[in-house]
Design an enzyme around this catalytic site. Structure first.
Site, short mmCIF file in Angstrom:
data_model
loop_
_atom_site.label_atom_id
_atom_site.label_comp_id
_atom_site.label_asym_id
_atom_site.label_seq_id
_atom_site.Cartn_x
_atom_site.Cartn_y
_atom_site.Cartn_z
N ASP A 105 0.16 2.14 8.13
CA ASP A 105 1.40 2.29 6.86
C ASP A 105 1.59 1.17 6.12
O ASP A 105 2.24 0.33 6.88
CB ASP A 105 2.50 2.94 7.67
CG ASP A 105 3.48 3.66 6.83
OD1 ASP A 105 3.43 3.69 5.60
OD2 ASP A 105 4.85 4.03 7.38
N GLU A 124 -0.77 5.51 3.21
CA GLU A 124 -0.41 5.59 4.85
C GLU A 124 -1.84 6.55 5.03
O GLU A 124 -2.36 7.24 4.20
CB GLU A 124 0.49 6.89 4.61
CG GLU A 124 1.56 6.42 5.97
CD GLU A 124 2.55 7.86 5.89
OE1 GLU A 124 2.40 8.40 6.92
OE2 GLU A 124 3.03 8.15 4.90
#
Lengths: 359, 374
Positions: A12, A107
């Site tokens: 992320d 992500e």
């Protein structure tokens, strides 16, 4: 025979859009930055960590963000840059495995159980990926490593920014038990509130409930809650999965009969949908209105437009027209939902597009 | 009013102009044919306000009169009748129409003919005569590239340009552009008009298979086409057509020459494997080899083919929408085509290598940007 333990990494990017802006403009570094429109009706798409200290978060109305942090600097989003960086990062992922499931521009899940470099340790791969992202893009990412998607995602969130967390099978159940229910991915605000009412506020509380009880209270998704409370998640990493639709719906405590009430709720739903579209960097062509009446009879009405839209106002206008055509609901309404489909991703737009004659 | 006509002859006339009638017209009267009898000639009109078609035929009638007759019912009735003389009896007070045939009687309610919109009449100083097969060919060669984007109305029609020594038809949807030019029609003047797609589609469908001469007249607001017993009037698109000559590259230095059918069938196969949104196929040309490929990352599909070609230029790689290439290649008659390229982000020119002296065909297509991260 039991399948081998899987090795899943969740990567992320840290405050992605805002970090890209700070990277490219030294004057923004160390300052509270919000990417998004500063106009009266704008919404913050991403906030730098400096801005988060003031309580500015993505999806917040720009006006409120400005009140919380008067020094907040608004920067116009540059999606073509974000998607270029996103491609750079994905290229790094693909050098380790083809099992990459991007959730959005910033992500992704990676399954490195078997990987291209023959490295048995997922932690080493995750650290290498973080180092390469930093070296190649000058941006930081947080990584979570575990044996399923649910835990990998929780792990990447535990130690942000520039974090790394490994959740091993022997620690998984304890960790999940100690986690506040709001921290579970897949449990949103509304579900969390409902769980709180039922006396569930941590993973441990959730684990005490029977599967039957969870299904009775939450429907099908109750099965999933039952399993994640036990740190179990069998979902596979699905390469190239992109969402086909985005939607939001609410069941009301009391059935609605007045048009004004319904419009008020639709306005809210439209904002939620617009926010998700923004988050996914996509625009939609089809708007669907879902109605569930007091007697649980369900109806959908949809409209496909000529152009793509992503603004809350535009989504609301279409939803309102759908509510009124062919006629306003004639019975009390217990649920309203808006979903949009026919999505066009900025990512596709940036890399793969038909050129137009320059008349 | 009363007239007698052959059921099949009437059906044929109605079918030749029926295409104009919109399925859901702005005003209900347009669901009708307008019938007008004048000294034994039946004039039938169908219209959608933008385009009107008129045909004439001889009938047996003693008196003159007018009525608007519902198109759908009338066509269905005539289609299902064996060929025979039918008698129309029209009550001009109640607008009732009665058909009597050997099989029986059919009553349908028409409408007042005076409610039918007036069709513009020819008041024009521009006129030319064009062979019907030439007109049909020009329409066929261009119409598939006409835009459907109502936000750019100029591009929703075919641009017809009369010059001293040629007549040019142009269509574009912003991604490709087709220019069809004829040198064998004396135009005698210079002018340009934009004919809506629907009008040309209808005209194409109505033109007879045997060659005839089409008289084309136009003024600033309408164009008129007439041939045999049929007339068509259409409103022109009153917009400025994009400056198309400007986007046609003067010189594309890289020239590929290849068998049209080989390329077409290769692209048809490869496109099965292309991305379903962009339909992108990749052409890589090096030496005398053309490499055609496509991939769809979402489904892990990919396909590759090699074709031999003549190539004069720098090695290059360029992406195109396969559907555009297929349509364009399908619309060329010659066995060999040339594809002239400059860079992967500029227009390519597709042309037959041999043109008939009387005509010139130019097809321009914009590339799809290649995504090179795979």
């Amino acid at each position: 025979m039991n399948p081998p333990i899987r090795k899943i990494i969740h990567i992320d990017m840290d405050a992605f859009f805002a970090s890209v802006e700070q990277r490219d403009n030294p004057e923004l570094r160390g300052k509270p930055v919000a990417v998004g429109g500063s106009r009266a009706r704008g919404v913050v798409a991403a906030a730098s960590y400096e801005a988060r200290k003031y309580g500015v978060f993505s999806a917040m109305a720009s006006k409120i963000a400005q009140q919380k942090c008067p020094n907040l600097i608004f920067v116009k989003p540059r999606f073509e840059v974000y998607s270029a960086v996103s491609r750079q990062i994905r290229e790094i992922f693909y050098s380790y495995t083809d099992l990459v499931e991007p959730l959005s521009l910033d992500e992704a899940y990676l399954d490195v159980t078997e990987n291209k470099i023959g490295m048995p340790s997922a932690s080493i791969i995750a650290k290498e990926i973080k180092a390469r992202i930093l070296a190649e893009t000058n941006l930081t990412a947080s990584a979570g490593v575990s044996f399923n998607k649910f835990l990998a995602k929780i792990a990447s969130d535990l130690n942000k920014p520039n974090g790394f967390t490994l959740i091993t099978p022997d620690k998984a159940v304890d960790l999940v038990s100690s986690l506040a229910i709001e921290k579970f991915h897949g449990i949103g605000k509304v579900t969390a509130a409902k769980m709180q009412r039922l006396g569930i506020s941590t993973g441990a509380d959730l684990r005490k409930r029977s599967e039957a009880e969870l299904v009775r209270n939450f429907g099908k998704v109750g099965h999933y809650y039952y399993r994640i409370a036990r740190a179990e998640d069998e979902r596979l990493v699905q390469p190239h999965r992109l969402r086909k639709s985005v939607g939001s719906e609410r069941t009301f405590e009391e059935d609605l009969t007045a048009e004004a009430d319904m419009l008020e709720r639709l306005q809210f739903l439209a904002q939620e949908v617009a926010h998700d579209l923004n988050r996914l960097q996509t625009t939609a062509k089809t708007v669907t209105l879902k109605l569930k009446y007091f007697d649980f009879v369900q109806q959908t009405r949809s409209k496909t437009l000529v152009t793509h839209l992503n603004a809350a106002d535009a989504i609301f206008t279409v939803a309102r027209d759908l509510l009124r055509t062919p006629q306003l609901p004639q019975y009390p309404v217990r649920l309203l939902g808006i979903s949009v489909s026919n999505l066009l991703y900025a990512h596709d737009l940036a890399v793969n597009y038909q050129l137009t004659l320059d008349f | 009013m009363k007239f007698i006509v052959s059921s099949s002859a009437l059906l044929k006339q109605l079918q030749s102009i029926n295409g104009v009638i919109a399925s859901n017209p702005v005003v209900p009267i347009l669901e009708n044919f307008l019938f007008e009898i004048n000294d034994g000639t039946l004039t039938i009109t169908a219209s959608d306000l933008e385009t009107s078609m008129i045909t004439e035929m001889h009938v047996e009638a003693k008196e003159n009169g007018r009525i608007a007759a519902p198109a759908r019912i009338l066509l269905d009735t005539l289609k299902n009748l064996p060929d025979q003389p039918v008698t129309f009896t029209i009550d001009e007070e109640t607008y009732t129409i009665e058909l009597s045939s050997a099989n029986g009687r059919y009553k349908l309610s028409g409408e007042n003919a005076t409610d039918f919109p007036r069709v513009p009449v020819v008041k024009s100083n521009n006129s030319i005569e064009v062979p019907s097969n030439l007109l049909a060919r020009a329409i066929n060669k261009t119409i598939f590239a006409v835009s459907t984007d109502e936000l750019r109305p100029a591009m929703t029609g075919i641009f017809v340009q009369l010059n001293d020594n040629n007549i040019t038809f142009v269509a574009t949807d912003g991604h490709r552009l087709l220019r069809y030019r004829r040198f064998d029609v004396p135009t005698g003047n210079s002018a340009s008009i934009i004919i809506p797609r629907k009008a040309f589609t209808l005209l194409k469908a109505t033109l007879p298979s045997e060659p005839t001469t089409v008289r084309v007249e136009f003024n600033t607001s309408n164009a008129f086409f007439s041939f045999e017993n049929i007339r068509m009037v259409c409103r022109l698109i009153d917009e400025r057509y994009p400056d198309y000559e400007n986007v046609i590259p003067a010189q594309n230095p890289n020239r590929l020459v290849i068998d049209r059918y080989d390329l077409l069938s290769s692209i048809k196969r490869i496109s099965i494997y292309s991305n379903k949104t962009t339909h992108q196929v990749r052409l890589r040309i090096a030496g005398s080899e053309l490499h055609v490929s496509a991939e769809d990352l979402d489904f892990s599909n990919e396909a590759n083919e090699r074709l031999s070609c003549q190539y004069d230029g720098e090695d290059m790689e360029i992406g195109f929408n396969a559907r555009f290439l297929i349509e364009m290649l399908n619309n060329i008659d010659s066995d060999e085509i040339s594809l002239e390229l400059s860079t992967p982000n500029r227009a390519g020119l597709l042309m037959p290598t041999s043109n008939d002296e009387s005509e010139n065909i130019l097809m321009l297509v914009m590339p799809v940007m290649l995504n090179n991260y795979v």
